[in-house]
Design a protein around this motif. Structure first.
Motif, PDB file in Angstrom:
ATOM      1  N   ARG A  76      23.270  25.495  43.873  1.00  0.00           N
ATOM      2  CA  ARG A  76      23.659  24.103  43.726  1.00  0.00           C
ATOM      3  C   ARG A  76      24.127  23.784  42.315  1.00  0.00           C
ATOM      4  NH1 ARG A  76      22.657  20.754  47.990  1.00  0.00           N
ATOM      5  NH2 ARG A  76      20.867  21.358  49.274  1.00  0.00           N
ATOM      6  N   GLN A  77      23.664  24.575  41.365  1.00  0.00           N
ATOM      7  CA  GLN A  77      24.021  24.285  39.972  1.00  0.00           C
ATOM      8  C   GLN A  77      25.182  25.151  39.499  1.00  0.00           C
ATOM      9  OE1 GLN A  77      20.596  23.244  37.462  1.00  0.00           O
ATOM     10  NE2 GLN A  77      19.354  24.076  39.126  1.00  0.00           N
ATOM     11  N   MET A  78      25.815  25.815  40.450  1.00  0.00           N
ATOM     12  CA  MET A  78      26.969  26.636  40.109  1.00  0.00           C
ATOM     13  C   MET A  78      28.170  26.201  40.923  1.00  0.00           C
ATOM     14  SD  MET A  78      25.705  30.514  40.042  1.00  0.00           S
ATOM     15  CE  MET A  78      24.221  30.912  39.150  1.00  0.00           C
ATOM     16  N   GLY A  79      29.349  26.434  40.339  1.00  0.00           N
ATOM     17  CA  GLY A  79      30.563  26.213  41.117  1.00  0.00           C
ATOM     18  C   GLY A  79      31.294  27.533  41.215  1.00  0.00           C
ATOM     19  N   PHE A  80      31.596  27.940  42.426  1.00  0.00           N
ATOM     20  CA  PHE A  80      32.259  29.230  42.598  1.00  0.00           C
ATOM     21  C   PHE A  80      33.588  28.985  43.282  1.00  0.00           C
ATOM     22  CE2 PHE A  80      33.221  33.438  43.857  1.00  0.00           C
ATOM     23  CZ  PHE A  80      32.411  34.315  43.153  1.00  0.00           C
ATOM     24  N   VAL A  81      34.664  29.412  42.660  1.00  0.00           N
ATOM     25  CA  VAL A  81      35.973  29.245  43.285  1.00  0.00           C
ATOM     26  C   VAL A  81      36.458  30.619  43.734  1.00  0.00           C
ATOM     27  CG1 VAL A  81      38.278  28.308  43.093  1.00  0.00           C
ATOM     28  CG2 VAL A  81      36.432  27.371  41.696  1.00  0.00           C
ATOM     29  N   PHE A  82      36.629  30.737  45.033  1.00  0.00           N
ATOM     30  CA  PHE A  82      36.999  32.035  45.590  1.00  0.00           C
ATOM     31  C   PHE A  82      38.492  32.285  45.456  1.00  0.00           C
ATOM     32  CE2 PHE A  82      33.128  30.758  47.599  1.00  0.00           C
ATOM     33  CZ  PHE A  82      32.407  31.915  47.733  1.00  0.00           C
ATOM     34  N   GLN A  83      38.788  33.588  45.516  1.00  0.00           N
ATOM     35  CA  GLN A  83      40.176  34.007  45.456  1.00  0.00           C
ATOM     36  C   GLN A  83      40.990  33.332  46.559  1.00  0.00           C
ATOM     37  OE1 GLN A  83      39.946  38.192  45.543  1.00  0.00           O
ATOM     38  NE2 GLN A  83      41.593  38.466  44.094  1.00  0.00           N
ATOM     39  N   GLU A  84      40.408  33.353  47.766  1.00  0.00           N
ATOM     40  CA  GLU A  84      41.102  32.756  48.892  1.00  0.00           C
ATOM     41  C   GLU A  84      40.610  31.320  49.022  1.00  0.00           C
ATOM     42  OE1 GLU A  84      41.696  33.537  53.595  1.00  0.00           O
ATOM     43  OE2 GLU A  84      40.657  35.082  52.446  1.00  0.00           O
ATOM     44  N   ALA A  85      41.528  30.390  48.839  1.00  0.00           N
ATOM     45  CA  ALA A  85      41.125  28.992  48.816  1.00  0.00           C
ATOM     46  C   ALA A  85      41.015  28.470  50.240  1.00  0.00           C
ATOM     47  CB  ALA A  85      42.131  28.168  48.021  1.00  0.00           C
ATOM     48  N   PHE A  86      39.819  28.430  50.753  1.00  0.00           N
ATOM     49  CA  PHE A  86      39.623  28.001  52.135  1.00  0.00           C
ATOM     50  C   PHE A  86      39.295  26.517  52.202  1.00  0.00           C
ATOM     51  CE2 PHE A  86      37.371  27.237  56.021  1.00  0.00           C
ATOM     52  CZ  PHE A  86      38.122  27.947  56.940  1.00  0.00           C
ATOM     53  N   LEU A  87      40.070  25.782  52.996  1.00  0.00           N
ATOM     54  CA  LEU A  87      39.761  24.365  53.195  1.00  0.00           C
ATOM     55  C   LEU A  87      39.372  24.129  54.648  1.00  0.00           C
ATOM     56  CD1 LEU A  87      42.575  22.554  51.165  1.00  0.00           C
ATOM     57  CD2 LEU A  87      40.291  23.215  50.408  1.00  0.00           C
ATOM     58  N   PHE A  88      38.447  23.220  54.855  1.00  0.00           N
ATOM     59  CA  PHE A  88      37.977  22.929  56.207  1.00  0.00           C
ATOM     60  C   PHE A  88      38.844  21.839  56.855  1.00  0.00           C
ATOM     61  CE2 PHE A  88      34.368  24.705  54.020  1.00  0.00           C
ATOM     62  CZ  PHE A  88      33.845  25.569  54.966  1.00  0.00           C
ATOM     63  N   SER A  89      38.722  21.738  58.186  1.00  0.00           N
ATOM     64  CA  SER A  89      39.487  20.721  58.914  1.00  0.00           C
ATOM     65  C   SER A  89      38.863  19.351  58.721  1.00  0.00           C
ATOM     66  CB  SER A  89      39.492  21.020  60.409  1.00  0.00           C
ATOM     67  OG  SER A  89      40.079  22.237  60.656  1.00  0.00           O
ATOM     68  N   THR A  90      39.223  18.702  57.686  1.00  0.00           N
ATOM     69  CA  THR A  90      38.761  17.341  57.465  1.00  0.00           C
ATOM     70  C   THR A  90      39.632  16.752  56.369  1.00  0.00           C
ATOM     71  OG1 THR A  90      36.858  15.960  56.918  1.00  0.00           O
ATOM     72  CG2 THR A  90      36.937  18.108  55.875  1.00  0.00           C
ATOM     73  N   THR A  91      39.262  15.599  55.854  1.00  0.00           N
ATOM     74  CA  THR A  91      40.096  14.990  54.822  1.00  0.00           C
ATOM     75  C   THR A  91      39.998  15.783  53.526  1.00  0.00           C
ATOM     76  OG1 THR A  91      38.285  13.617  54.084  1.00  0.00           O
ATOM     77  CG2 THR A  91      39.724  12.682  55.764  1.00  0.00           C
ATOM     78  N   LEU A  92      40.981  15.593  52.675  1.00  0.00           N
ATOM     79  CA  LEU A  92      40.926  16.233  51.358  1.00  0.00           C
ATOM     80  C   LEU A  92      39.688  15.758  50.617  1.00  0.00           C
ATOM     81  CD1 LEU A  92      44.575  16.291  50.031  1.00  0.00           C
ATOM     82  CD2 LEU A  92      42.966  18.189  50.017  1.00  0.00           C
ATOM     83  N   PHE A  93      39.372  14.490  50.816  1.00  0.00           N
ATOM     84  CA  PHE A  93      38.199  13.938  50.140  1.00  0.00           C
ATOM     85  C   PHE A  93      36.943  14.705  50.530  1.00  0.00           C
ATOM     86  CE2 PHE A  93      34.554  11.263  49.558  1.00  0.00           C
ATOM     87  CZ  PHE A  93      34.793  10.640  48.346  1.00  0.00           C
ATOM     88  N   ALA A  94      36.719  14.845  51.823  1.00  0.00           N
ATOM     89  CA  ALA A  94      35.515  15.538  52.283  1.00  0.00           C
ATOM     90  C   ALA A  94      35.521  16.996  51.843  1.00  0.00           C
ATOM     91  CB  ALA A  94      35.397  15.440  53.794  1.00  0.00           C
ATOM     92  N   ASN A  95      36.691  17.583  51.759  1.00  0.00           N
ATOM     93  CA  ASN A  95      36.770  18.950  51.281  1.00  0.00           C
ATOM     94  C   ASN A  95      36.350  19.067  49.824  1.00  0.00           C
ATOM     95  OD1 ASN A  95      37.734  21.328  52.891  1.00  0.00           O
ATOM     96  ND2 ASN A  95      39.133  19.760  53.639  1.00  0.00           N
ATOM     97  N   ILE A  96      36.856  18.159  49.029  1.00  0.00           N
ATOM     98  CA  ILE A  96      36.544  18.231  47.599  1.00  0.00           C
ATOM     99  C   ILE A  96      35.076  17.872  47.367  1.00  0.00           C
ATOM    100  CG2 ILE A  96      37.127  17.260  45.337  1.00  0.00           C
ATOM    101  CD1 ILE A  96      40.006  17.002  46.398  1.00  0.00           C
ATOM    102  N   ALA A  97      34.560  16.991  48.201  1.00  0.00           N
ATOM    103  CA  ALA A  97      33.152  16.599  48.068  1.00  0.00           C
ATOM    104  C   ALA A  97      32.241  17.529  48.853  1.00  0.00           C
ATOM    105  CB  ALA A  97      32.965  15.157  48.540  1.00  0.00           C
TER     106      ALA A  97
END
Lengths: 589, 609
Positions: A408-429
């Motif tokens: 929870r205290q880390m942010g990991f950005v993967f090579q493959e940027a996977f986004l879920f089926s929902t709004t951009l807002f919910a994805n970013i949050a």
């Protein structure tokens, strides 16, 4: 194989009472089924032949009543069994989902999405069906046959015994047929799969196909597969066309047999006409269920195999030891690697890696493909464990941190940027579903995503993912960087996270990340050295070892691997520099 | 920002929705005569199959109608004067009928399935070939996934209708009419009483099947959402674990799962009573039959055997009635699927060989754009009044920001689209005057994303020249420096490529596409450089390979690498769909115009550092 049901018993045991009640009604249904032939017999013998007309109305009424009672019992048994199956499947599906959410990363490296999906859908359903009606079908078959034979025996022992011969013959035919149809169904599925994947390929690669003018080739390929699918279906037809007519013929010949033998008995006065008529309707109670014996048994074997495949998921072991996890506190972001080695398939992918990253520092990791960069950063959020040495966060071994607290205290950005089926807002949050709008916008700003999001018609409410708006690779990467920033991590890991954005944008993102308040300890993997030149320390990996470390200029001066990579990337730049200085000289002149 | 705030109030739900799954397209449509006729036309090529299938069902029909009558007569033979010879005759006739029934069923199942499979096979073939021939605008406008669903699922959903639906429904209608006729001809009074329940059966069946269908539609909708989420959850599981979202997602999933279970059990509550209700109406019919029939027997109007025959006839009513109900459902589903299929079939390719076209003679490589304008959407030109000349063997670099019009130029050159106005000429031939095939055969394309077909790497390299030998493929790979990494793979050139080529890195895949292009040896090459960063070593190979690839052919490069651009014979700088600058690198740098700014922006930081 029976162990499968025992090992899965925790899913159905809570609902077993539903099954017992259902089976009780099943027996009643099987018994009530015999009412019709019985009443038929009574009408013929007593009313028609015996002229007791006062019995007609009660008997006709009884036919109706029996049918009503049977209907109620049948509905109850079938519905309760469905509820039993559905509840079991519900719990099982939840548990599988829970399990999937906690499986080690290794598992996802090895398994295909398609395979996993077929377990979660087809296998789960095969298992459910056995509980929802498979058990009942088999028992219904058993009771119906036993009761029918029982009734036949009371009617006429000789004729009953004669007809009983049909049963094993039917059973054998049904089972043999099922053995044959199995491989054919398999062939249908396989040819359909090939047809599907062929069409998919032709469509996905349509630009390549067209650019080489190879449409004819794709059509040939398609026709072959379409024909193979047709052929497989015809193979099934060849089995169907004999099986069903044969079963029907058996029943029909049984009718003739009853007419002949029974008729002879009636004529010779050894049997009542009503009994004969009852026989004529009883025979079908045996024929149809028996013809399906093969399917019912198959349902059982399928369910067992499916259950075994589900158990493979459910009994996957977590290869990370959770027994030492206890630390749960706010993190500063100090990361230490002490003599860390990792083996994959017996070979070292990381060897004796030691370094320290202080809170707020940026550490870059550089190296050629396969040098161990991604493995190194995956140790920090404990996506996997070290084989030797230790990884410490704030002086505490990551194996002692509560996994949730650590991640929870880390942010990991993967090579493959996977986004879920929902709004951009919910994805970013995604990491903080309750994050407020400002925070999401701020993170998007830093990740240089805000600009393109604001230009979308629905902005942050734009639906993305499978059926949503298709974003470019660079846009998805920027959104996923924003996603990592929303939880305000103490440690930020960017695993080649800007590969699809252009150099200008990469610059912008890095500047903003660096300028952020209370910045996180940042780990940066990038192909372009341009991106890492401002790092506090650069680790150069080769074959799993750190071969060089230092700041950009130091490493350039060192003249080692880093320098080589630099030269390969920036020959162009040298030319530009020369040009620039030439221009300068021109200007000065 | 203000906008987000504003919607926050009324769209809080949307903002906080953990996942959103849009539903599929319509599952069913109202009956439409034109669609039905068009569907039926697909059966026209098979008059023999249809004829024999109908003949076979006719055989079944005869047995269905005669057998109960004969059984009844046999029973009568027992009651009356104990005429054992009659019993034997009836039994023999029954055996003959049942054997006929077996043969007829055998043929019917065989022929109807063949017919259905043939129709489906042909329909799918027609659709695939048609879609293959459509132009780029079609493919650019929709995701490959949705096209796939049409060719596979929509066509498959018609399968049942063609295999069982059509022929069976004809039989069913005749069976119903036949039974009613025979019952009335045997004894109209008994027939009337026994058949009182039939209209009731019919209405009940239709009502119930409609209800059942709707209930199951709800189930399918929920199931497809559930599966969509599962597939996505699996693919994004690393993200979920990294961001510790397991609990939230579990809540979401369990709710979805529960919703599915409830809908499913509701559908079961509609489906399960179907059988018992059928049974009950049947019992009602039987009760009426006996109640009235026994009087008739006692008054000598009918025989016991006839009563038995009537009971049997009554039993044969249900199958046709319930099958007709199912057919109605099948047709509704078919309306939706076929409408979508026909919509595709009615789409015409926008780029075709129109009028008289010639084969493009072997190309030298002189390419000319004359005042070319093109708009994907009316009134929004992507390029405007673009003119340039490329001489044989030259390398033309197209540079500019995203959306400046570079890709459009390339799309027009490969004739994926035709210009709105202006002309494109190769060796003096207008592109529209030569056949598409002859044009594309002499042109090579290397796209940004390399698409690898399933098969070996060798097959993939050979894609552009199917008759090339293995040696030629290997030579091509060597020429573009792909040989080295291919040989290091366990199966070398015979390595099987997985779906979408996941096992190779992007850079390696690009090298494969270089080999593919150089083997095809086109006179004109179009190359769209990948923007993504590639690991340094492969990048180094790609740069060297590019030089080899571009040599000796007219090449158009949508360029991102300075190294490529610098060596171009001509650089065309695009901005807002127009060429704003053109020339060679050194000249353009010296001019300090748009090109200079573009390069500066890209390399500023490194030049400073």
């Amino acid at each position: 194989m029976a162990g499968v049901y025992r090992r899965l018993s925790r899913f159905y045991r809570p609902y077993l009472s539903l099954l017992w009640v259902s089976l009780g009604f099943l027996v009643l249904t099987a018994l009530l089924q015999l009412a019709y032939p019985y009443l038929l017999k009574a009408i013929v013998n007593r009313v028609i032949l015996g002229h007791r007309e006062e019995l007609l109305l009660p008997l006709a009424g009884a036919i109706l009543l029996a049918s009503l009672a049977k209907g109620i019992c049948n509905f109850t048994q079938a519905y309760l069994a469905q509820v039993f199956g559905a509840r079991t499947a519900f719990d099982l599906r939840n548990e599988l989902y829970r399990k999937l959410n906690h499986l080690p990363f290794r598992f996802y490296d090895e398994i295909h999405t398609g395979d996993l999906m077929s377990r979660l859908t087809a296998d789960l359903d095969a298992f459910r069906m056995f509980f929802a009606f498979g058990i009942n079908n088999l028992l219904n078959l058993f009771f119906t046959i036993v009761f029918s034979i029982g009734m036949m025996l009371t009617l006429d022992v000789r004729l009953a015994l004669l007809l009983s011969i049909v049963i094993p013959v039917l059973a054998a035919t049904a089972i043999r047929f099922d053995k044959k149809i199995g491989p054919v169904f398999m062939a249908i599925r396989q040819t359909l799969g090939r047809l599907n994947s062929g069409v998919q390929e032709s469509l996905m690669g349509v630009r390549t196909v067209k650019s080489f003018a190879r449409e004819a080739h794709e059509i040939d390929k398609f026709r072959d597969r379409n024909q193979a699918y047709y052929d497989a279906n015809i193979r099934a037809t060849r089995l169907w066309r004999t099986f069903f007519p044969a079963i029907e013929l058996t029943g029909n010949l049984g009718v003739v047999l009853i007419l002949l033998v029974g008729g002879w008995l009636v004529m010779s006065g050894h049997m009542n006409l009503g009994d004969l008529v009852a026989f004529l309707s009883l025979i079908w109670y045996m024929i149809w269920p028996m013809s399906q014996l093969g399917f019912f048994l198959n349902n059982w074997t399928q369910a067992t195999a499916a259950g075994a495949r589900l158990l493979e998921i459910l009994e996957q072991e977590d290869d990370l030891d959770a027994s030492l996890e206890e630390v749960d506190r706010p993190m500063d972001g100090l990361v230490e690697f002490r003599g860390v080695s990792v083996k994959l398939g017996g070979e070292y992918v990381l060897r004796d890696v030691t370094f320290t990253a202080r809170p707020g520092q940026t550490l870059a990791i550089v190296g050629l493909t396969g040098s161990g960069k991604s493995t190194l950063v995956s140790l920090i959020p404990r996506f996997r464990d070290v084989d030797e040495g230790a990884v410490l966060v704030d002086g505490v071994d990551v194996r002692h941190w509560k996994r949730e607290s650590l991640r929870r205290q880390m942010g990991f950005v993967f090579q493959e940027a996977f986004l879920f089926s929902t709004t951009l807002f919910a994805n970013i949050a995604y990491g903080r579903p309750d994050a407020d709008v400002d925070r999401v916008q701020e993170a998007s700003e830093v990740a240089d995503a805000a600009e393109f999001i604001e230009r979308l018609p629905d902005r942050y409410l734009t639906l993305v993912g499978e059926r949503g708006l298709g974003l470019s690779g660079g846009q998805r990467q920027r959104a996923s960087i924003a996603r990592a920033l929303v939880p305000e991590p103490r440690i930020l890991i960017l695993d080649d996270a800007t590969s699809a954005v252009d150099m200008e944008t990469e610059e912008v993102i890095q500047k903003r990340l660096a300028a952020r308040m209370g910045r996180a300890t940042t780990f940066l993997i990038a192909q372009r050295l341009n991106a890492v030149k401002d790092a506090d320390e650069i680790l150069v990996l080769d074959g799993g070892r750190i071969v060089e470390r230092g700041r950009h200029q130091e490493l350039l001066d060192l003249g080692g691997l880093y320098r080589q990579i630099y030269d390969m990337q920036f020959r162009d730049l040298e030319a530009l520099r020369q040009f620039a200085s030439a221009c300068k000289a021109e200007g000065e002149r | 920002m203000a906008r987000v705030r504003e919607v926050q109030g009324n769209a809080e739900a949307l903002l906080r929705a953990p996942f959103i799954y849009r539903d599929d397209e319509a599952l069913e449509k109202k009956l439409q005569l034109s669609l039905i006729l068009r569907l039926a036309s697909y059966m026209r090529p098979y008059p023999k199959l249809i004829g024999f299938a109908l003949l076979a069902t006719g055989g079944n029909l005869v047995v269905t109608l005669l057998a109960p009558y004969l059984v009844g007569r046999a029973v009568d033979a027992l009651v009356g004067n104990r005429q054992s010879h009659l019993l034997f005759e009836y039994a023999a006739a029954l055996v003959a009928l049942y054997l006929l029934n077996f043969a007829a069923s055998f043929c019917r199942i065989d022929l109807t399935n063949r017919l259905g499979q043939r129709v489906i096979q042909r329909l799918r073939d027609e659709l695939f070939v048609h879609v293959q021939g459509l132009s780029s605008d079609f493919f650019d406008a929709r995701p490959a996934g949705s096209i796939l669903v049409r060719i596979l699922n929509d066509v498959n959903s018609l399968q049942d209708l063609f295999t069982n639906g059509v022929i069976n429904s004809i039989t069913n209608v005749f069976t119903l009419i036949g039974i009613i006729a025979i019952m009335f001809s045997l004894n109209w009074r008994l027939a009337t009483v026994a058949l009182v329940v039939v209209p009731f059966m019919f209405v009940l069946s239709l009502r119930l099947t409609v209800q059942i269908r709707r209930a199951w539609q709800q189930v399918r909708l929920r199931l497809s959402r559930l599966n969509a989420h599962l597939a996505e959850a699996i693919q994004g599981m690393r993200v979920t674990e990294a961001y510790v979202r397991a609990d939230e997602n579990q809540t979401f999933f369990e709710q979805m799962n529960r919703d599915y279970m409830r809908t499913f059990l509701r559908a079961q509550r509609f489906s399960i009573p179907f059988g018992p209700l059928v049974d009950l109406t049947g019992a009602l019919g039987s009760a009426l039959l006996f109640w009235y029939g026994v009087h008739l027997v006692h008054t000598g109007v009918v025989t016991v055997g006839l009563l038995v025959a009537f009971a049997n006839y009554l039993g044969s009513f249900w199958t046709p009635i319930s099958q007709l109900g199912q057919l109605y459902n099948q047709v509704l589903v078919a309306m939706a699927s076929s409408e979508r299929i026909f919509q595709y079939l009615d789409t015409r390719p926008t780029v075709t060989d129109r009028g008289v076209v010639r084969e493009l003679p072997p190309v030298r490589g002189h390419v000319e754009f004359c005042h070319v304008t093109f708009a994907y959407q009316p009134a929004r030109p992507a390029i405007e009044d673009v003119s340039f000349v490329a001489r044989p063997g030259e390398t033309i670099a197209l540079v500019g920001h995203t959306g400046a019009g570079k890709s459009t130029v390339v799309n027009l050159l490969a004739r994926f689209y035709d210009p709105t106005s202006g002309e494109i000429r190769i060796d003096g031939h207008d592109l529209r005057s030569v056949s598409l095939d002859s044009l594309r055969r002499q042109m090579g394309m290397v796209l940004q994303e390399t698409f690898l077909f399933s098969g070996t790497l060798m097959d993939n390299i050979r894609y552009g020249r199917p008759n090339a030998t293995d040696e030629e493929c290997i030579a091509a790979a060597k020429a573009v420096y792909a040989d080295e990494f291919i040989r290091r793979l366990p199966d070398g050139y015979f390595t099987e490529v997985q779906e979408r080529g996941t096992r190779l890195s992007q850079g390696q895949r690009q090298l494969i596409s270089f080999a593919r292009a150089i083997l095809a040896d086109p006179r004109i090459l179009i190359l769209d450089e990948a923007t993504a960063s590639i690991d340094t070593y492969t990048e180094h190979l790609i740069q060297r390979a590019l030089k080899v690839l571009l040599q000796g052919r007219t090449s158009f490069v949508v360029a991102h690498r300075l190294s490529t651009i610098r060596e171009a014979d001509q650089i065309l700088v695009f901005d807002g769909g127009r060429i704003v600058e053109r020339g060679r690198h050194d000249d353009l740098m010296r001019r300090r115009g748009d090109y200079y700014k573009l390069v500066q922006a890209q390399y500023r930081s490194m030049m400073e550092g």
